[in-house]
Scaffold this motif. Structure first.
Motif, PDB file in Angstrom:
ATOM      1  N   SER A  41      -9.381   7.371  -8.507  1.00  0.00           N
ATOM      2  CA  SER A  41     -10.127   6.790  -7.555  1.00  0.00           C
ATOM      3  C   SER A  41      -9.666   5.238  -7.336  1.00  0.00           C
ATOM      4  O   SER A  41      -8.942   4.622  -8.546  1.00  0.00           O
ATOM      5  CB  SER A  41     -11.714   6.758  -7.768  1.00  0.00           C
ATOM      6  OG  SER A  41     -12.112   5.668  -8.882  1.00  0.00           O
ATOM      7  N   PRO A  42     -10.145   4.432  -6.315  1.00  0.00           N
ATOM      8  CA  PRO A  42      -9.576   3.060  -6.209  1.00  0.00           C
ATOM      9  C   PRO A  42     -10.210   2.182  -7.396  1.00  0.00           C
ATOM     10  O   PRO A  42      -9.812   1.400  -7.762  1.00  0.00           O
ATOM     11  CB  PRO A  42     -10.191   2.667  -4.681  1.00  0.00           C
ATOM     12  CG  PRO A  42     -10.177   3.921  -4.064  1.00  0.00           C
ATOM     13  CD  PRO A  42     -10.696   5.093  -4.947  1.00  0.00           C
ATOM     14  N   LEU A  75      -1.929   6.705  -6.996  1.00  0.00           N
ATOM     15  CA  LEU A  75      -3.545   7.291  -7.057  1.00  0.00           C
ATOM     16  C   LEU A  75      -3.457   8.520  -6.931  1.00  0.00           C
ATOM     17  O   LEU A  75      -4.374   9.095  -7.572  1.00  0.00           O
ATOM     18  CB  LEU A  75      -4.371   6.170  -6.138  1.00  0.00           C
ATOM     19  CG  LEU A  75      -5.154   5.198  -6.970  1.00  0.00           C
ATOM     20  CD1 LEU A  75      -3.852   3.916  -7.249  1.00  0.00           C
ATOM     21  CD2 LEU A  75      -6.191   4.347  -6.124  1.00  0.00           C
ATOM     22  N   ARG A  76      -2.881   8.960  -5.963  1.00  0.00           N
ATOM     23  CA  ARG A  76      -3.007  10.562  -5.372  1.00  0.00           C
ATOM     24  C   ARG A  76      -2.446  11.295  -6.551  1.00  0.00           C
ATOM     25  O   ARG A  76      -3.222  12.537  -6.547  1.00  0.00           O
ATOM     26  CB  ARG A  76      -2.362  10.715  -4.198  1.00  0.00           C
ATOM     27  CG  ARG A  76      -2.550  12.006  -3.454  1.00  0.00           C
ATOM     28  CD  ARG A  76      -2.046  12.080  -2.041  1.00  0.00           C
ATOM     29  NE  ARG A  76      -0.793  11.539  -2.019  1.00  0.00           N
ATOM     30  CZ  ARG A  76      -0.150  10.624  -1.024  1.00  0.00           C
ATOM     31  NH1 ARG A  76      -1.011  10.367   0.043  1.00  0.00           N
ATOM     32  NH2 ARG A  76       1.044  10.423  -1.048  1.00  0.00           N
ATOM     33  N   SER A  96     -10.032   1.706   1.407  1.00  0.00           N
ATOM     34  CA  SER A  96     -11.126   1.425   0.587  1.00  0.00           C
ATOM     35  C   SER A  96     -10.923   0.019   0.150  1.00  0.00           C
ATOM     36  O   SER A  96      -9.796  -0.448   0.181  1.00  0.00           O
ATOM     37  CB  SER A  96     -11.176   2.459  -0.361  1.00  0.00           C
ATOM     38  OG  SER A  96     -12.086   1.898  -1.831  1.00  0.00           O
ATOM     39  N   LYS A 121      -0.688   3.754  -2.844  1.00  0.00           N
ATOM     40  CA  LYS A 121      -1.313   5.245  -2.610  1.00  0.00           C
ATOM     41  C   LYS A 121      -0.928   6.323  -3.137  1.00  0.00           C
ATOM     42  O   LYS A 121      -1.842   7.055  -3.897  1.00  0.00           O
ATOM     43  CB  LYS A 121      -1.367   5.356  -1.210  1.00  0.00           C
ATOM     44  CG  LYS A 121      -2.168   6.606  -0.631  1.00  0.00           C
ATOM     45  CD  LYS A 121      -2.155   6.450   0.892  1.00  0.00           C
ATOM     46  CE  LYS A 121      -3.137   7.678   1.447  1.00  0.00           C
ATOM     47  NZ  LYS A 121      -3.193   7.935   2.744  1.00  0.00           N
ATOM     48  N   GLY A 127       0.727  -1.286   0.054  1.00  0.00           N
ATOM     49  CA  GLY A 127       0.019   0.047   0.166  1.00  0.00           C
ATOM     50  C   GLY A 127       0.895   1.072   0.104  1.00  0.00           C
ATOM     51  O   GLY A 127       0.269   2.235  -0.721  1.00  0.00           O
ATOM     52  N   HIS A 130      -3.869   1.483   3.442  1.00  0.00           N
ATOM     53  CA  HIS A 130      -3.747   2.783   2.795  1.00  0.00           C
ATOM     54  C   HIS A 130      -4.500   3.533   2.237  1.00  0.00           C
ATOM     55  O   HIS A 130      -4.499   4.752   2.048  1.00  0.00           O
ATOM     56  CB  HIS A 130      -2.404   2.460   2.091  1.00  0.00           C
ATOM     57  CG  HIS A 130      -0.977   2.128   2.929  1.00  0.00           C
ATOM     58  ND1 HIS A 130      -0.786   1.205   3.511  1.00  0.00           N
ATOM     59  CD2 HIS A 130      -0.192   3.144   3.366  1.00  0.00           C
ATOM     60  CE1 HIS A 130       0.427   1.200   3.991  1.00  0.00           C
ATOM     61  NE2 HIS A 130       0.911   2.445   3.752  1.00  0.00           N
ATOM     62  N   LEU A 131      -5.382   2.909   1.297  1.00  0.00           N
ATOM     63  CA  LEU A 131      -6.391   3.567   0.633  1.00  0.00           C
ATOM     64  C   LEU A 131      -7.715   3.834   1.391  1.00  0.00           C
ATOM     65  O   LEU A 131      -8.554   4.795   1.057  1.00  0.00           O
ATOM     66  CB  LEU A 131      -6.928   2.829  -0.676  1.00  0.00           C
ATOM     67  CG  LEU A 131      -5.888   2.524  -1.700  1.00  0.00           C
ATOM     68  CD1 LEU A 131      -6.269   1.947  -3.053  1.00  0.00           C
ATOM     69  CD2 LEU A 131      -5.074   3.808  -1.960  1.00  0.00           C
TER      70      LEU A 131
END
Length: 205
Positions: free
Chosen positions: A99-100, A93-94, A140, A90, A86, A137-138
């Motif tokens: 989005s996940p 994506l950021r 989600s 993470k 993670g 970490h997400l």
């Protein structure tokens, strides 16, 4: 300045990926052919098929940009070791404000028979520590999964089993599985999770 804040403030590249495909595994030659590195194997083959080149990102991950059926995608091999996956996922994506749901995680699965794959749109980690790290970490469970069946050992330690290389016979049998999993990942990139599930949630030929 905190690394996460640098990621947020730095302008995003002009050609951001629409999808991220992360193959889980452990870095280093000694882990290369182990059962636990099934995710690594699939994204490596996918990169080779697409003619992509790998670059290292902050010692957190190897990254490879590809385009599949007109869709830009980022292939990822975390370098954090499995249980901290993670930490590598993470920031990516950021970085691109994804989005996940734009993430596909490819990983080995003890509860699927060898030679089978299974796609799903989310859910629990099923005890897989790499997947659990990404969930943590997400914050989600909504990212997609492509599970590669490796079966369970008939005796002995599960940890020893997943960190052992495939046998010669298994390596031969898995060749078709790697290709089948690549086809499934490409379908997910181009058409989404529902199409990929409908087409590939069966035993590899």
């Amino acid at each position: 300045m905190f690394a996460w804040l640098r990621d947020v403030l730095r302008p995003a590249p002009a050609d951001p990926p629409a999808k991220i495909v992360c193959g889980l595994g452990n870095p280093g030659h000694s882990y290369m052919n182990t059962r636990h590195n099934a995710g690594y194997r699939v994204v490596a083959r996918l990169a080779a098929q697409a003619g992509g080149k790998w670059v290292q990102h902050r010692r957190l991950a190897n990254l490879c940009r590809v385009e599949i059926d007109g869709v830009r995608a980022l292939l990822v091999q975390p370098l954090t070791f499995m249980n901290l996956s993670g930490r590598a996922v993470k920031p990516l994506l950021r970085r691109w404000h994804l989005s996940p749901e734009a993430l596909l995680v490819i990983h080995d699965d003890l509860d699927l028979p060898p030679g089978s794959i299974r796609l799903r749109p989310g859910g629990s980690s099923g005890g897989h520590k790499g997947v659990q790290s990404i969930i943590d970490h997400l914050n989600s469970t909504a990212f997609c999964r492509l599970r590669i069946g490796i079966g369970r050992p008939q005796d002995g330690s599960v940890v020893d089993y997943v960190l052992m290389p495939f046998t010669r016979k298994e390596r031969q049998d898995m060749e078709a599985v790697w290709d089948y999993a690549c086809d499934a990942a490409r379908c997910w990139i181009a058409e989404g999770i529902e199409a990929a599930m409908n087409r590939f949630n069966r035993r590899a030929p």
